[in-house]
Write an enzyme that holds these catalytic residues in place. Structure first.
Site, PDB file in Angstrom:
ATOM      1  N   ARG A  15       0.844  -1.211   0.000  1.00 51.60           N
ATOM      2  CA  ARG A  15       0.000   0.000   0.000  1.00 51.60           C
ATOM      3  C   ARG A  15       0.878   1.260   0.000  1.00 51.60           C
ATOM      4  O   ARG A  15       1.023   1.931  -1.011  1.00 51.60           O
ATOM      5  CB  ARG A  15      -0.949  -0.029   1.206  1.00 51.60           C
ATOM      6  CG  ARG A  15      -2.091   0.982   1.127  1.00 51.60           C
ATOM      7  CD  ARG A  15      -1.709   2.379   1.535  1.00 51.60           C
ATOM      8  NE  ARG A  15      -1.275   2.473   2.927  1.00 51.60           N
ATOM      9  CZ  ARG A  15      -0.773   3.565   3.467  1.00 51.60           C
ATOM     10  NH1 ARG A  15      -0.621   4.656   2.746  1.00 51.60           N
ATOM     11  NH2 ARG A  15      -0.372   3.581   4.724  1.00 51.60           N
ATOM     12  N   ASP A  16       1.513   1.544   1.117  1.00 55.55           N
ATOM     13  CA  ASP A  16       2.301   2.780   1.229  1.00 55.55           C
ATOM     14  C   ASP A  16       3.446   2.776   0.215  1.00 55.55           C
ATOM     15  O   ASP A  16       3.771   3.800  -0.395  1.00 55.55           O
ATOM     16  CB  ASP A  16       2.860   2.875   2.659  1.00 55.55           C
ATOM     17  CG  ASP A  16       3.145   4.292   3.106  1.00 55.55           C
ATOM     18  OD1 ASP A  16       3.419   5.140   2.245  1.00 55.55           O
ATOM     19  OD2 ASP A  16       3.112   4.555   4.319  1.00 55.55           O
ATOM     20  N   HIS A 206       4.400   3.894  12.963  1.00 57.09           N
ATOM     21  CA  HIS A 206       4.670   3.913  11.511  1.00 57.09           C
ATOM     22  C   HIS A 206       5.593   5.108  11.250  1.00 57.09           C
ATOM     23  O   HIS A 206       5.165   6.252  11.397  1.00 57.09           O
ATOM     24  CB  HIS A 206       3.300   4.050  10.834  1.00 57.09           C
ATOM     25  CG  HIS A 206       3.267   4.281   9.364  1.00 57.09           C
ATOM     26  ND1 HIS A 206       2.598   3.440   8.502  1.00 57.09           N
ATOM     27  CD2 HIS A 206       3.764   5.269   8.575  1.00 57.09           C
ATOM     28  CE1 HIS A 206       2.684   3.906   7.262  1.00 57.09           C
ATOM     29  NE2 HIS A 206       3.385   5.015   7.273  1.00 57.09           N
ATOM     30  N   HIS A 208       8.295   7.092   8.710  1.00 58.66           N
ATOM     31  CA  HIS A 208       9.047   7.287   7.462  1.00 58.66           C
ATOM     32  C   HIS A 208      10.478   7.674   7.823  1.00 58.66           C
ATOM     33  O   HIS A 208      10.755   8.147   8.928  1.00 58.66           O
ATOM     34  CB  HIS A 208       8.339   8.322   6.582  1.00 58.66           C
ATOM     35  CG  HIS A 208       7.130   7.729   5.926  1.00 58.66           C
ATOM     36  ND1 HIS A 208       7.121   7.323   4.608  1.00 58.66           N
ATOM     37  CD2 HIS A 208       5.926   7.403   6.437  1.00 58.66           C
ATOM     38  CE1 HIS A 208       5.940   6.789   4.334  1.00 58.66           C
ATOM     39  NE2 HIS A 208       5.186   6.822   5.428  1.00 58.66           N
ATOM     40  N   CYS A 239       3.705   9.354   1.009  1.00 61.63           N
ATOM     41  CA  CYS A 239       2.378   9.835   0.671  1.00 61.63           C
ATOM     42  C   CYS A 239       2.511  10.885  -0.425  1.00 61.63           C
ATOM     43  O   CYS A 239       3.201  11.884  -0.252  1.00 61.63           O
ATOM     44  CB  CYS A 239       1.735  10.439   1.921  1.00 61.63           C
ATOM     45  SG  CYS A 239       0.180  11.271   1.576  1.00 61.63           S
ATOM     46  N   ASN A 248       9.141   4.501   3.838  1.00 63.80           N
ATOM     47  CA  ASN A 248       8.993   3.952   5.192  1.00 63.80           C
ATOM     48  C   ASN A 248      10.324   3.378   5.667  1.00 63.80           C
ATOM     49  O   ASN A 248      11.206   3.082   4.869  1.00 63.80           O
ATOM     50  CB  ASN A 248       7.972   2.804   5.177  1.00 63.80           C
ATOM     51  CG  ASN A 248       6.562   3.292   4.986  1.00 63.80           C
ATOM     52  OD1 ASN A 248       6.158   3.614   3.873  1.00 63.80           O
ATOM     53  ND2 ASN A 248       5.817   3.361   6.046  1.00 63.80           N
TER      54      ASN A 248
HETATM   55  N1  COA Z   1     -12.783   4.878  -3.789  1.00 70.18           N
HETATM   56  C1  COA Z   1     -13.054   5.105  -5.093  1.00 70.18           C
HETATM   57  N2  COA Z   1     -13.679   6.193  -5.545  1.00 70.18           N
HETATM   58  C2  COA Z   1     -14.070   7.099  -4.644  1.00 70.18           C
HETATM   59  C3  COA Z   1     -13.834   6.940  -3.286  1.00 70.18           C
HETATM   60  C4  COA Z   1     -13.151   5.768  -2.853  1.00 70.18           C
HETATM   61  N3  COA Z   1     -12.861   5.539  -1.570  1.00 70.18           N
HETATM   62  N4  COA Z   1     -14.322   7.995  -2.631  1.00 70.18           N
HETATM   63  C5  COA Z   1     -14.866   8.813  -3.545  1.00 70.18           C
HETATM   64  N5  COA Z   1     -14.726   8.283  -4.768  1.00 70.18           N
HETATM   65  C6  COA Z   1     -15.191   8.827  -6.052  1.00 70.18           C
HETATM   66  C7  COA Z   1     -16.624   9.303  -5.983  1.00 70.18           C
HETATM   67  O1  COA Z   1     -17.491   8.229  -6.248  1.00 70.18           O
HETATM   68  C8  COA Z   1     -16.654  10.342  -7.064  1.00 70.18           C
HETATM   69  O2  COA Z   1     -16.687   9.681  -8.310  1.00 70.18           O
HETATM   70  P1  COA Z   1     -17.363  10.386  -9.606  1.00 70.18           P
HETATM   71  O3  COA Z   1     -16.514  11.579  -9.910  1.00 70.18           O
HETATM   72  O4  COA Z   1     -17.271   9.326 -10.652  1.00 70.18           O
HETATM   73  O5  COA Z   1     -18.749  10.733  -9.178  1.00 70.18           O
HETATM   74  C9  COA Z   1     -15.299  10.990  -6.931  1.00 70.18           C
HETATM   75  O6  COA Z   1     -14.445  10.013  -6.316  1.00 70.18           O
HETATM   76  C10 COA Z   1     -15.321  12.254  -6.105  1.00 70.18           C
HETATM   77  O7  COA Z   1     -15.920  11.988  -4.848  1.00 70.18           O
HETATM   78  P2  COA Z   1     -15.695  12.960  -3.618  1.00 70.18           P
HETATM   79  O8  COA Z   1     -16.322  12.377  -2.407  1.00 70.18           O
HETATM   80  O9  COA Z   1     -16.084  14.367  -4.003  1.00 70.18           O
HETATM   81  O10 COA Z   1     -14.139  12.830  -3.426  1.00 70.18           O
HETATM   82  P3  COA Z   1     -13.034  13.961  -3.357  1.00 70.18           P
HETATM   83  O11 COA Z   1     -12.702  14.424  -4.711  1.00 70.18           O
HETATM   84  O12 COA Z   1     -13.416  14.959  -2.329  1.00 70.18           O
HETATM   85  O13 COA Z   1     -11.800  13.081  -2.825  1.00 70.18           O
HETATM   86  C11 COA Z   1     -11.117  11.162  -1.532  1.00 70.18           C
HETATM   87  C12 COA Z   1     -11.844  12.482  -1.544  1.00 70.18           C
HETATM   88  C13 COA Z   1     -11.003  10.720  -0.088  1.00 70.18           C
HETATM   89  C14 COA Z   1     -11.891  10.142  -2.315  1.00 70.18           C
HETATM   90  C15 COA Z   1      -9.726  11.330  -2.180  1.00 70.18           C
HETATM   91  O14 COA Z   1      -9.124  12.485  -1.681  1.00 70.18           O
HETATM   92  C16 COA Z   1      -8.825  10.150  -1.889  1.00 70.18           C
HETATM   93  O15 COA Z   1      -9.025   9.058  -2.378  1.00 70.18           O
HETATM   94  N6  COA Z   1      -7.788  10.350  -1.083  1.00 70.18           N
HETATM   95  C17 COA Z   1      -6.873   9.279  -0.716  1.00 70.18           C
HETATM   96  C18 COA Z   1      -5.491   9.793  -0.718  1.00 70.18           C
HETATM   97  C19 COA Z   1      -4.505   8.720  -0.379  1.00 70.18           C
HETATM   98  O16 COA Z   1      -4.676   7.546  -0.631  1.00 70.18           O
HETATM   99  N7  COA Z   1      -3.388   9.142   0.222  1.00 70.18           N
HETATM  100  C20 COA Z   1      -2.316   8.277   0.569  1.00 70.18           C
HETATM  101  C21 COA Z   1      -2.602   7.373   1.700  1.00 70.18           C
HETATM  102  S1  COA Z   1      -2.590   8.172   3.262  1.00 70.18           S
HETATM  103 ZN    ZN Z   2       3.226   6.134   5.480  1.00 76.04          ZN
END
Ligand code: COA
Ligand code: ZN
Length: 306
Positions: A15-16, A206, A208, A239, A248
Site C-alpha cells: 500500500r504505502d 509507523h 518514514h 504519501c 517507510n
Molecule cells: N474509492 C473510489 N472512488 C471514490 C472513493 C473511494 N474511496 N471515494 C470517492 N470516490 C469517487 C466518488 O465516487 C466520485 O466519483 P465520480 O466523480 O465518478 O462521481 C469521486 O471520487 C469524487 O468523490 P468525492 O467524495 O467528491 O471525493 P473527493 O474528490 O473529495 O476526494 C477522496 C476524496 C477521499 C476520495 C480522495 O481524496 C482520496 O481518495 N484520497 C486518498 C489519498 C490517499 O490515498 N493518500 C495516501 C494514503 S494516506
Molecule cells: Zn506512510
C-alpha cells in the site's frame, strides 16, 4: 528453548510502498511480491487501499488484489487503507474485514490528502461504523509527529483525535510519522501521553525514514513497550500528498535490528531479502533499506559479535 518476546511487523509496502510509484505496477507483480512477503513469514500486511483512482491511480486494482490475497492466505491479516465510507464499502465487498481509516491530526494535511476537515472525516468514520459494524476499523492517525504544511503538531491534537475515535469504538490506533520528522525523544514523550491517557488502546507505530531516524524511533518505541510496527519492504513508500516525505523504514532493516535485540519477528530475513532483491529489479523506486547491500558485500557474514 529461550523465550523471545514477539513483535509484530506489518508490511505496508503493497500500500504505502506502491502508492508512491508512478508507473503502474501490474497486479500480478504486486501479488508476486505479496506472496514473497507471506513466504518470508509476514502475517499482517496492508495489502492495498480503497481510495479514489483519481487520487492514487496505482491503487485502482484494489479489489482484485484484495480478493486474490483473501482467497489465497487464510492465516494472513490483510488490512486495507480506507479514507471514507465508499472505500469501506468497496473494501468490505472485496472481502476485507480489517481496515485502517486514515485521518490526519493536522487539518492542512487532511485537506490535502482526503479533501475533508478532520471533523468531516470523523463523521465519515462514524458512518462507516454504523454501516459496517462487523468491519474492524483502526485509526491511522497521519501527521502525528509533524505536518508538511502546518509544521509542528500539538500533542493535544493527537490525543483529541484518538479520543474521538475511541468514542466511536476504535481500539487500535496507528501513530503515523507521515513525513519522517519524528525523533526518539518526541516518540517517547508522545507515547507517554497517549498510553497515560488511553491505556486500553493497541498501538502501532509507523515511521518514514526521511531523516534517517526510522530505526532509532522504532528502537525508542520498542523500549516504551510498543510491539506493533508498520514498515515497508525495501523501504519503499511515501504519501503523494505529503511533499518531502521519504519512504517507510525498511522491513528488512527493522527485522535485523529487532532480532539482534532478542525479539522474535517470525520473519526469515534471508527469504525477505530475496523479495527485496526482486523489488529492486522490478519496481521503479529506490530500495533504501541497508540490508540488501550488506548481504551482497564482504560484510555479509560478519555478525559484529566476538
Ligand atoms: N474509492 C473510489 N472512488 C471514490 C472513493 C473511494 N474511496 N471515494 C470517492 N470516490 C469517487 C466518488 O465516487 C466520485 O466519483 P465520480 O466523480 O465518478 O462521481 C469521486 O471520487 C469524487 O468523490 P468525492 O467524495 O467528491 O471525493 P473527493 O474528490 O473529495 O476526494 C477522496 C476524496 C477521499 C476520495 C480522495 O481524496 C482520496 O481518495 N484520497 C486518498 C489519498 C490517499 O490515498 N493518500 C495516501 C494514503 S494516506
Ligand atoms: Zn506512510
Amino acid at each position: 528453548m529461550e523465550h523471545r518476546e514477539k513483535i509484530r511487523i506489518i508490511d505496508v509496502g503493497p500500500r504505502d510502498g506502491f502508492q508512491n510509484v508512478k508507473p503502474l505496477i501490474d497486479t500480478q507483480t504486486k501479488l508476486f511480491i505479496i506472496e514473497g512477503l507471506y513466504q518470508s513469514g509476514i502475517r499482517t500486511m496492508e495489502v492495498t487501499s480503497f481510495v479514489s483512482p483519481k487520487a492514487i491511480p496505482q491503487m485502482a486494482d484494489a479489489a482484485e488484489v484484495a480478493k486474490a490475497v483473501i482467497g489465497r492466505y487464510k492465516d494472513l491479516r490483510a488490512i486495507a487503507l480506507i479514507p471514507n465510507l465508499k472505500g469501506a464499502q468497496n473494501a468490505w465487498n472485496a472481502g476485507i474485514r480489517e481496515a485502517a481509516c486514515v485521518i490526519s491530526v493536522s487539518e492542512a494535511h487532511n485537506k490535502a490528502n482526503i479533501n475533508r476537515t478532520v471533523k468531516e472525516s470523523l463523521d465519515a468514520l462514524e458512518g462507516i461504523r454504523e454501516a459496517l459494524p462487523d468491519l474492524e476499523v483502526h485509526l491511522d492517525a497521519a501527521t502525528a509527529f509533524g505536518c508538511p504544511f502546518a509544521g509542528e503538531v500539538p500533542k493535544e491534537a493527537v490525543l483529541s483525535l484518538i479520543g474521538s475515535a475511541q468514542q466511536l469504538g476504535i481500539r487500535k490506533v496507528t501513530l503515523c510519522d507521515t513525513i519522517g520528522v519524528a525523533d526518539p525523544a518526541q516518540v517517547k514523550e508522545l507515547l507517554g501521553e497517549v498510553t497515560g491517557r488511553y491505556p486500553g488502546l493497541e498501538l502501532t507505530l509507523h515511521f518514514h525514514n526521511t531523516r534517517g531516524m526510522g530505526l532509532a524511533n522504532i528502537f525508542a518505541a520498542a523500549e516504551m513497550g510498543i510491539r506493533n510496527f508498520e514498515t515497508s519492504v525495501g523501504g519503499l513508500g511515501g504519501c503523494p500528498f505529503a511533499p518531502g516525505a521519504d519512504g517507510n523504514t525498511a522491513t528488512e532493516d527493522t527485522v535485523h535490528m529487532l532480532e539482534k535485540m532478542g525479539f522474535d519477528t517470525g520473519i526469515d530475513l534471508a527469504k525477505l531479502l530475496g523479495v527485496v532483491e526482486y523489488v529492486d529489479r522490478h519496481i521503479d523506486a529506490p530500495v533504501t533499506g541497508k540490508m540488501l547491500g550488506v548481504t551482497n558485500s564482504a560484510c555479509a557474514n560478519i555478525s559484529g559479535r566476538a
